[in-house]
Write an enzyme that holds these catalytic residues in place. Structure first.
Site, PDB file in Angstrom:
ATOM      1  N   CYS A 147       2.081  -3.127  -8.485  1.00  0.00           N
ATOM      2  CA  CYS A 147       2.685  -4.500  -7.428  1.00  0.00           C
ATOM      3  C   CYS A 147       2.178  -4.432  -6.665  1.00  0.00           C
ATOM      4  O   CYS A 147       1.452  -3.430  -5.539  1.00  0.00           O
ATOM      5  CB  CYS A 147       4.546  -4.086  -6.897  1.00  0.00           C
ATOM      6  N   CYS A 150       3.828  -4.830  -2.758  1.00  0.00           N
ATOM      7  CA  CYS A 150       4.153  -3.624  -1.866  1.00  0.00           C
ATOM      8  C   CYS A 150       3.724  -2.460  -1.670  1.00  0.00           C
ATOM      9  O   CYS A 150       2.915  -2.379  -1.026  1.00  0.00           O
ATOM     10  CB  CYS A 150       4.819  -2.817  -3.436  1.00  0.00           C
ATOM     11  N   ASP A 151       1.681  -2.649  -2.617  1.00  0.00           N
ATOM     12  CA  ASP A 151       0.957  -1.419  -2.367  1.00  0.00           C
ATOM     13  C   ASP A 151      -0.723  -1.792  -2.032  1.00  0.00           C
ATOM     14  O   ASP A 151      -0.984  -1.128  -1.362  1.00  0.00           O
ATOM     15  CB  ASP A 151       0.524  -0.258  -3.403  1.00  0.00           C
TER      16      ASP A 151
END
Ligand code: NAP
Length: 328
Positions: A147, A150-151
């Site tokens: 992701c 997300c990261d």
């Protein structure tokens, strides 16, 4: 014994919230078991919680942040009386009536709580796939991710090269997003053409910071526990040549698996474990009174807007079915 619900909605992405809006407005007093957020796959709001800008959902001319969108949909569902529990369904019994669902006991945190209901709408979505390499597992959260949204902004991925694996819309979207942070993004794809939509492909390939690596697979993620990922070992499928791409991160963007394990043996699934809808125009499943919508039942389109449409259909089908059964 607790009351029997009229309808329980499992999952809370665009399909679940749309089903909740329609079911609540039809006076079905729906209970949404929204996910408990224990990990990424159990997140209330589902995959859109990991998306930044949603630009293709009609009605938002300027786009809308994925988390904001899920928040708005939840508020809309609650406004009409939908009840929401942030909990996770572990198993079901759809072979006896009323239908039974067991979920993590959100009061005690351990054990299970039972919900009984006349009808169920399954809208549990899908989750990201990984390559399945031992080294990939080893470096998860230490340079390996599925992701980018997300990261990608983590310090470890800033101003360094990273790899994205895949050739679909997710891969080009993640690669494009990562160019905000990384010095260079290798887009490693096992063929020499992307399956992503033309507009997203064109945008990605025009980006100077994206370097496609065609006909290539990742065979091993390289690194150390102290430094995390330092590279990936690749193999060109045409020439057989192996090599190393130096990078500090590897993002798998190779598709999804439907979140339907809890339905095995209870509801008919297809060969890839998507809920098998009984009629292409309806949301009916192999179990009367159990309906499905969204990515858990859609191997083809998997868009927020199609999921919302399927959630609407599931609620309308549930409403009609309940009326036929004399449940008011
Ligand atoms: P996808 O379209 O199924 O693409 C998966 C990609 O990963 C394919 O290119 C596939 O290669 C590759 N792949 C699969 N398994 C692999 C493996 N073991 N090793 C290496 N490569 C592998 O999945 P997706 O990109 O997640 O998209 C899913 C759906 O969501 C699509 O309908 C897409 O349009 C939609 N989506 C839309 C947006 C948007 O519009 N903003 C964003 C994301 C996703 P092959 O091509 O060789 O099969």
């Amino acid at each position: 014994m607790a009351d029997i619900e009229k309808t329980v909605i499992v999952g809370s992405g665009p399909a679940g919230w749309t089903a909740a809006i329609y079911a609540a407005r039809a006076n079905l007093n729906p209970l949404v078991l929204a996910g408990d957020g224990v990990n990424r796959d159990r997140m209330p709001g589902g995959q859109l919680m990991f998306t930044t800008e949603v630009e293709n959902y009609p009605g938002f001319a300027e786009g809308i942040d994925g988390q904001k969108m899920m928040d708005v949909l939840q508020k809309q569902a609650r406004r009409f009386g939908a009840r929401v529990q942030n909990t996770y369904v572990t198993r079901v019994d759809f072979k006896t009536r009323p239908l039974s669902l067991w979920h993590v006991n959100d009061l005690s945190g351990d054990g299970e709580a039972l919900v009984r209901t006349h009808s169920v709408i399954v809208s549990t979505g899908a989750r990201a796939n990984y390559l399945g390499l031992a080294s990939e597992k080893h470096f998860e959260n230490n340079g390996v991710s599925a992701c980018a949204v997300c990261d990608g902004a983590l310090p470890r991925f800033r101003n360094v090269p990273v790899v994205v694996v895949g050739g679909g819309d997710s891969a080009v979207e993640e690669a494009t997003y990562l160019t905000k942070f990384a010095s260079l993004v290798y887009l490693v794809h096992r063929r020499d053409t992307l399956r992503a939509s033309k507009i997203m492909t064109d945008r990605a390939l025009a980006n100077q910071k994206i370097s496609p690596v065609w006909n290539t697979v990742v065979e091993e993620v390289l690194g150390t526990d102290a430094d995390g990922v330092t590279g990936v070992r690749t193999k060109n499928l045409k020439t057989g040549r192996t090599g190393v791409l130096p990078c500090r991160g590897m993002f798998a963007a190779i598709g999804h698996t439907p979140n339907t394990a809890f339905l095995k043996g209870q509801v008919a699934l297809d060969g890839k474990n998507y809920v098998a809808l009984q009629d292409p125009f309806r949301s009916t499943t192999s179990v009367p009174g159990v309906f499905a919508g969204g990515d858990c039942a859609d191997p083809v389109y998997r868009q927020a807007v199609t999921a919302a449409g399927m959630g609407c259909k599931a609620a309308l089908d549930a409403e009609r079915w309940l009326a036929e059964q004399g449940v008011h």
